[in-house]
Scaffold this active site. Structure first.
Site, PDB file in Angstrom:
ATOM      1  N   THR A 135       0.821  -1.218   0.000  1.00 57.56           N
ATOM      2  CA  THR A 135       0.000   0.000   0.000  1.00 57.56           C
ATOM      3  C   THR A 135       0.852   1.265   0.000  1.00 57.56           C
ATOM      4  O   THR A 135       0.444   2.291  -0.551  1.00 57.56           O
ATOM      5  CB  THR A 135      -0.970  -0.012   1.193  1.00 57.56           C
ATOM      6  OG1 THR A 135      -0.260  -0.378   2.381  1.00 57.56           O
ATOM      7  CG2 THR A 135      -2.085  -1.017   0.976  1.00 57.56           C
TER       8      THR A 135
ATOM      9  N   TYR B  52     -12.726  -2.008   3.218  1.00 56.22           N
ATOM     10  CA  TYR B  52     -14.067  -1.479   2.962  1.00 56.22           C
ATOM     11  C   TYR B  52     -15.187  -2.482   3.251  1.00 56.22           C
ATOM     12  O   TYR B  52     -16.213  -2.130   3.823  1.00 56.22           O
ATOM     13  CB  TYR B  52     -14.210  -0.971   1.509  1.00 56.22           C
ATOM     14  CG  TYR B  52     -15.521  -0.244   1.269  1.00 56.22           C
ATOM     15  CD1 TYR B  52     -15.667   1.089   1.648  1.00 56.22           C
ATOM     16  CD2 TYR B  52     -16.614  -0.893   0.714  1.00 56.22           C
ATOM     17  CE1 TYR B  52     -16.874   1.746   1.472  1.00 56.22           C
ATOM     18  CE2 TYR B  52     -17.821  -0.247   0.530  1.00 56.22           C
ATOM     19  CZ  TYR B  52     -17.953   1.082   0.918  1.00 56.22           C
ATOM     20  OH  TYR B  52     -19.137   1.720   0.743  1.00 56.22           O
TER      21      TYR B  52
ATOM     22  N   TYR C 112      -1.574  -9.337   6.189  1.00 59.00           N
ATOM     23  CA  TYR C 112      -1.359  -7.921   6.530  1.00 59.00           C
ATOM     24  C   TYR C 112      -2.621  -7.377   7.173  1.00 59.00           C
ATOM     25  O   TYR C 112      -3.636  -7.183   6.499  1.00 59.00           O
ATOM     26  CB  TYR C 112      -0.977  -7.155   5.262  1.00 59.00           C
ATOM     27  CG  TYR C 112      -0.701  -5.676   5.436  1.00 59.00           C
ATOM     28  CD1 TYR C 112      -0.453  -5.107   6.690  1.00 59.00           C
ATOM     29  CD2 TYR C 112      -0.666  -4.837   4.329  1.00 59.00           C
ATOM     30  CE1 TYR C 112      -0.198  -3.759   6.832  1.00 59.00           C
ATOM     31  CE2 TYR C 112      -0.399  -3.481   4.453  1.00 59.00           C
ATOM     32  CZ  TYR C 112      -0.165  -2.948   5.710  1.00 59.00           C
ATOM     33  OH  TYR C 112       0.086  -1.606   5.842  1.00 59.00           O
TER      34      TYR C 112
ATOM     35  N   ARG D 131      -6.769   1.260   8.041  1.00 58.80           N
ATOM     36  CA  ARG D 131      -7.027   1.466   6.618  1.00 58.80           C
ATOM     37  C   ARG D 131      -8.159   0.586   6.093  1.00 58.80           C
ATOM     38  O   ARG D 131      -8.820   0.941   5.119  1.00 58.80           O
ATOM     39  CB  ARG D 131      -5.756   1.200   5.804  1.00 58.80           C
ATOM     40  CG  ARG D 131      -4.698   2.275   5.976  1.00 58.80           C
ATOM     41  CD  ARG D 131      -3.479   1.954   5.120  1.00 58.80           C
ATOM     42  NE  ARG D 131      -2.461   2.992   5.213  1.00 58.80           N
ATOM     43  CZ  ARG D 131      -2.408   4.079   4.460  1.00 58.80           C
ATOM     44  NH1 ARG D 131      -3.324   4.285   3.534  1.00 58.80           N
ATOM     45  NH2 ARG D 131      -1.447   4.969   4.602  1.00 58.80           N
TER      46      ARG D 131
ATOM     47  N   LYS E 177       2.020  -9.341   9.045  1.00 56.55           N
ATOM     48  CA  LYS E 177       2.432  -7.955   9.247  1.00 56.55           C
ATOM     49  C   LYS E 177       1.286  -7.302  10.000  1.00 56.55           C
ATOM     50  O   LYS E 177       0.211  -7.070   9.456  1.00 56.55           O
ATOM     51  CB  LYS E 177       2.673  -7.244   7.907  1.00 56.55           C
ATOM     52  CG  LYS E 177       3.046  -5.774   8.075  1.00 56.55           C
ATOM     53  CD  LYS E 177       3.126  -5.043   6.743  1.00 56.55           C
ATOM     54  CE  LYS E 177       3.410  -3.559   6.945  1.00 56.55           C
ATOM     55  NZ  LYS E 177       3.372  -2.795   5.679  1.00 56.55           N
TER      56      LYS E 177
ATOM     57  N   ILE F 127       8.261  -4.668   8.667  1.00 57.64           N
ATOM     58  CA  ILE F 127       8.163  -4.187   7.282  1.00 57.64           C
ATOM     59  C   ILE F 127       7.950  -2.692   7.422  1.00 57.64           C
ATOM     60  O   ILE F 127       6.887  -2.248   7.843  1.00 57.64           O
ATOM     61  CB  ILE F 127       7.047  -4.875   6.495  1.00 57.64           C
ATOM     62  CG1 ILE F 127       7.393  -6.356   6.289  1.00 57.64           C
ATOM     63  CG2 ILE F 127       6.848  -4.193   5.139  1.00 57.64           C
ATOM     64  CD1 ILE F 127       6.311  -7.162   5.598  1.00 57.64           C
TER      65      ILE F 127
END
Length: 292
Positions: free
Chosen positions: A46, A109, A135, A140, A164, A206
């Site tokens: 991202t 979303y 992840y 987000r 992550k 990361i």
């Protein structure tokens, strides 16, 4: 999965002023990281503004990084989304012969249930033999993947090798480290918590800031892996301000401003993101010029 221990960096996608991909700057960034201690590279995560990268650009970016890397570091490719079938299709059709692992973001979303998370990643795990790093980034995606769901996936699929975790939630990190199966990697996705997570038993980071300061950040994480609390925090305290700055407005506008100050690339981003404000650029420039 020794190749994903230590400092991975979520590479940005450099753009020229016309917002086309700046491949010369990308090559410069990749070499800079390889030569200064980064342990592995993450492509098209991202931070790379993957939401605004075309399929053709993504393919060229992969090709340029693979060629530049020349088998020097392990490569992790971001392949994720909220359409499970599309993610599965990409994993089945894309040439992954030069890719060492997949980073797959939790569906954004859609806000699935925990069972929805499980079934999504089950489908992904069954679509490829490549090692998969989950992840989780609820800030987000709008939904947290619980510790129990992550651990269930880790136990059920041998190619799901790590997570992550980027919920900026210390308790969740500790729950993962405490309950994970042997060999499963808990990787910090929060630069500000990375050292503490590593010292607690995590596998490293990361990182976003790590691509601008690979030598310092990888040294800090190595101290964490070796349990050198004092030495690690000496570096952490020096970097606290710049870590705050790069996430103050939006990512990757902040890190691109740092990289511009280091003469690696321009600070161009694609809409709906905009460049860092003049105030933030000034703070970053001041930090970079005074950092020793």
């Amino acid at each position: 999965m020794q190749e994903f221990i230590g400092t991975g960096v979520a590479l940005i996608t450099p753009f020229k002023e016309d917002l086309s991909v700046d491949f010369d700057a990308l090559i410069k960034l990749v070499n800079f990281n390889i030569e200064n201690g980064t342990n592995y590279l993450v492509i098209n995560g991202t931070t790379a503004e993957s939401a605004t990268i075309t399929a053709e650009e993504k393919q060229k970016i992969i090709e340029v990084i693979v060629k530049t890397n020349n088998n020097r570091l392990p490569l992790v490719l971001g392949v994720g989304g909220n359409n499970t079938l599309t993610v599965v299709e990409e994993l089945k059709t894309r040439d992954l012969s030069n890719i060492d692992g997949i980073l797959s973001v939790a569906p954004y979303y859609s806000k699935p249930t925990q069972e929805g998370f499980y079934q999504h990643f089950k489908a992904i795990a069954e679509a490829t033999e490549k090692p998969i790093i989950l992840y989780n980034v609820p800030g987000r995606t709008a939904k947290n993947m619980d510790v129990a769901t992550t651990i269930r996936l880790a136990k059920d699929f041998k190619n799901i090798v790590g997570v992550k975790e980027a919920g900026n939630n210390t308790q969740q990190y500790l729950g993962l480290i405490k309950n994970k199966p042997a060999g499963f990697l808990v990787i910090s996705g929060d630069d500000d918590l990375a050292l503490g997570v590593t010292l607690a038993g995590g596998s490293g980071v990361i990182s976003v800031i790590g691509q601008a300061y690979p030598k310092e950040f990888s040294t800090m994480i190595n101290h964490g892996l070796e349990g050198n609390n004092k030495e690690g925090y000496n570096i952490h305290f020096k970097m606290m301000d710049i870590i705050d700055y790069i996430f103050e407005e939006n990512n990757p506008a902040g890190i691109k401003t740092v990289l511009q100050e280091l003469n690696i690339c321009k600070n161009e981003v694609r809409l709906p993101l905009v460049k860092a404000t003049h105030e933030l650029q000034s703070k970053i420039a001041n930090f970079v010029s005074n950092y020793k």
